[in-house]
Design a protein around this motif. Structure first.
Motif, mmCIF file in Angstrom:
data_model
loop_
_atom_site.group_PDB
_atom_site.id
_atom_site.type_symbol
_atom_site.label_atom_id
_atom_site.label_comp_id
_atom_site.label_asym_id
_atom_site.label_seq_id
_atom_site.Cartn_x
_atom_site.Cartn_y
_atom_site.Cartn_z
ATOM 1 N N THR A 160 85.228 25.251 -5.386
ATOM 2 C CA THR A 160 83.860 25.328 -5.904
ATOM 3 C C THR A 160 83.284 26.722 -5.669
ATOM 4 O OG1 THR A 160 83.004 24.474 -3.818
ATOM 5 C CG2 THR A 160 83.300 22.879 -5.584
ATOM 6 N N VAL A 161 82.389 27.095 -6.561
ATOM 7 C CA VAL A 161 81.666 28.358 -6.408
ATOM 8 C C VAL A 161 80.336 28.040 -5.732
ATOM 9 C CG1 VAL A 161 80.695 30.349 -7.595
ATOM 10 C CG2 VAL A 161 82.721 29.219 -8.532
ATOM 11 N N ASP A 162 80.243 28.371 -4.456
ATOM 12 C CA ASP A 162 78.997 28.155 -3.729
ATOM 13 C C ASP A 162 78.031 29.294 -4.042
ATOM 14 O OD1 ASP A 162 79.778 25.843 -1.906
ATOM 15 O OD2 ASP A 162 81.341 27.286 -1.405
ATOM 16 N N ASN A 163 76.742 29.046 -3.803
ATOM 17 C CA ASN A 163 75.752 30.081 -4.115
ATOM 18 C C ASN A 163 76.042 31.400 -3.412
ATOM 19 O OD1 ASN A 163 74.307 28.544 -5.905
ATOM 20 N ND2 ASN A 163 72.944 27.706 -4.335
ATOM 21 N N TRP A 164 76.503 31.317 -2.167
ATOM 22 C CA TRP A 164 76.758 32.544 -1.409
ATOM 23 C C TRP A 164 77.987 33.306 -1.909
ATOM 24 C CZ3 TRP A 164 81.426 32.548 1.208
ATOM 25 C CH2 TRP A 164 81.994 31.298 1.510
ATOM 26 N N GLU A 165 78.780 32.674 -2.772
ATOM 27 C CA GLU A 165 79.989 33.324 -3.285
ATOM 28 C C GLU A 165 79.779 33.992 -4.646
ATOM 29 O OE1 GLU A 165 83.696 30.609 -1.962
ATOM 30 O OE2 GLU A 165 82.285 29.616 -3.274
ATOM 31 N N ILE A 166 78.634 33.761 -5.250
ATOM 32 C CA ILE A 166 78.451 34.192 -6.643
ATOM 33 C C ILE A 166 78.434 35.715 -6.783
ATOM 34 C CG2 ILE A 166 76.736 34.288 -8.505
ATOM 35 C CD1 ILE A 166 76.197 31.334 -8.037
ATOM 36 N N SER A 167 79.182 36.181 -7.781
ATOM 37 C CA SER A 167 79.094 37.580 -8.190
ATOM 38 C C SER A 167 78.606 37.593 -9.631
ATOM 39 C CB SER A 167 80.450 38.282 -8.036
ATOM 40 O OG SER A 167 81.500 37.525 -8.597
ATOM 41 N N ASN A 168 77.820 38.614 -9.980
ATOM 42 C CA ASN A 168 77.121 38.611 -11.270
ATOM 43 C C ASN A 168 77.878 39.358 -12.365
ATOM 44 O OD1 ASN A 168 74.964 37.125 -10.290
ATOM 45 N ND2 ASN A 168 73.814 38.924 -9.663
ATOM 46 N N GLY A 169 79.101 38.927 -12.637
ATOM 47 C CA GLY A 169 79.947 39.687 -13.556
ATOM 48 C C GLY A 169 79.784 39.385 -15.026
ATOM 49 N N ALA A 170 79.366 38.185 -15.394
ATOM 50 C CA ALA A 170 79.263 37.827 -16.815
ATOM 51 C C ALA A 170 78.179 36.778 -16.978
ATOM 52 C CB ALA A 170 80.595 37.300 -17.340
ATOM 53 N N LYS A 171 77.077 37.197 -17.562
ATOM 54 C CA LYS A 171 75.914 36.327 -17.715
ATOM 55 C C LYS A 171 76.311 34.983 -18.335
ATOM 56 C CE LYS A 171 71.108 36.906 -18.930
ATOM 57 N NZ LYS A 171 70.140 37.515 -19.827
ATOM 58 N N GLY A 172 75.827 33.909 -17.726
ATOM 59 C CA GLY A 172 76.106 32.581 -18.262
ATOM 60 C C GLY A 172 77.359 31.933 -17.701
ATOM 61 N N PHE A 173 78.184 32.701 -17.006
ATOM 62 C CA PHE A 173 79.443 32.178 -16.476
ATOM 63 C C PHE A 173 79.567 32.302 -14.957
ATOM 64 C CE2 PHE A 173 80.264 33.266 -20.883
ATOM 65 C CZ PHE A 173 80.995 32.178 -21.342
ATOM 66 N N ASN A 174 78.592 32.934 -14.323
ATOM 67 C CA ASN A 174 78.787 33.295 -12.915
ATOM 68 C C ASN A 174 78.873 32.105 -11.969
ATOM 69 O OD1 ASN A 174 78.912 36.032 -13.519
ATOM 70 N ND2 ASN A 174 76.683 36.154 -13.618
ATOM 71 N N GLY A 175 78.261 30.996 -12.350
ATOM 72 C CA GLY A 175 78.320 29.810 -11.508
ATOM 73 C C GLY A 175 79.680 29.142 -11.512
ATOM 74 N N VAL A 176 80.545 29.510 -12.457
ATOM 75 C CA VAL A 176 81.871 28.885 -12.565
ATOM 76 C C VAL A 176 82.986 29.932 -12.576
ATOM 77 C CG1 VAL A 176 81.050 26.798 -13.731
ATOM 78 C CG2 VAL A 176 81.712 28.808 -15.098
ATOM 79 N N ALA A 177 82.668 31.142 -12.136
ATOM 80 C CA ALA A 177 83.657 32.214 -12.254
ATOM 81 C C ALA A 177 83.796 33.030 -10.981
ATOM 82 C CB ALA A 177 83.260 33.153 -13.392
ATOM 83 N N ARG A 178 84.978 33.619 -10.842
ATOM 84 C CA ARG A 178 85.177 34.665 -9.839
ATOM 85 C C ARG A 178 85.579 35.914 -10.617
ATOM 86 N NH1 ARG A 178 87.288 32.115 -5.309
ATOM 87 N NH2 ARG A 178 85.064 31.721 -5.194
ATOM 88 N N HIS A 179 85.068 37.068 -10.165
ATOM 89 C CA HIS A 179 85.281 38.303 -10.907
ATOM 90 C C HIS A 179 86.078 39.307 -10.093
ATOM 91 C CE1 HIS A 179 82.303 37.051 -13.920
ATOM 92 N NE2 HIS A 179 81.605 36.596 -12.901
ATOM 93 N N VAL A 180 87.114 39.841 -10.716
ATOM 94 C CA VAL A 180 87.904 40.891 -10.072
ATOM 95 C C VAL A 180 87.882 42.116 -10.984
ATOM 96 C CG1 VAL A 180 90.099 40.027 -11.043
ATOM 97 C CG2 VAL A 180 90.122 41.466 -8.975
#
Ligand code: ZN
Length: 153
Positions: free
Chosen positions: A61-81
């Motif tokens: 799961t993507v917890d709030n403290w893990e969120i990175s703002n890489g792609a608007k609309g997808f950040n709650g379900v994504a990890r960005h590298v």
């Protein structure tokens, strides 16, 4: 918090050969753009070294403290590298990945798939109309024989 669905690959959109630091990313994203958090969880440097920008755990799961703002609309379900580079000296999109970065990114993608068996790996340009990450992620994943279920949206 939601289930992690996407691993999104980015470039820093900086000229070939120029190093980028965590402080640069924080300045660009937080100070200059006013985002609450940077856009990437991890950064792959020119020499292939991996640097963590935002902490995360290994669950699904993507917890709030893990969120990175890489792609608007997808950040709650994504990890960005992100890899450092992505354009030529004139700021035109170019796949500038060094052999070390390609190797690190491959290891990273394979590990993420092992850890998250349902994850899909996409380029930023598959989520919005951008050049980022300056290469065709789907084609690259197919060349590595990554199973189709992990490729594309
Ligand atoms: Zn991007």
């Amino acid at each position: 918090m939601s289930t992690l669905k996407y691993l999104v690959i980015h470039c820093t959109d900086t000229p070939e050969g120029r190093e980028v630091t965590k402080a640069d990313i924080e300045r660009w994203h937080i100070k200059e753009r006013g985002w609450s958090r940077v856009g990437y969880s991890d950064m792959i440097h020119i020499d292939g070294c991996l640097e963590n920008l935002i902490a995360f755990n290994q669950d699904n799961t993507v917890d709030n403290w893990e969120i990175s703002n890489g792609a608007k609309g997808f950040n709650g379900v994504a990890r960005h590298v992100v890899y450092v580079g992505g354009c030529d000296k004139n700021f035109n999109p170019k796949d500038t990945r060094t052999p070390e970065q390609i190797n690190a990114l491959e290891v990273y993608v394979r590990y993420m798939i092992l850890r998250h068996p349902d994850i899909k790996v996409v380029g930023h340009n598959e989520l919005s109309s951008k050049a980022c990450p300056s290469f065709n992620v789907g084609d690259w994943l197919r060349s590595l024989c990554i199973p189709c279920k992990h490729i594309g949206r």
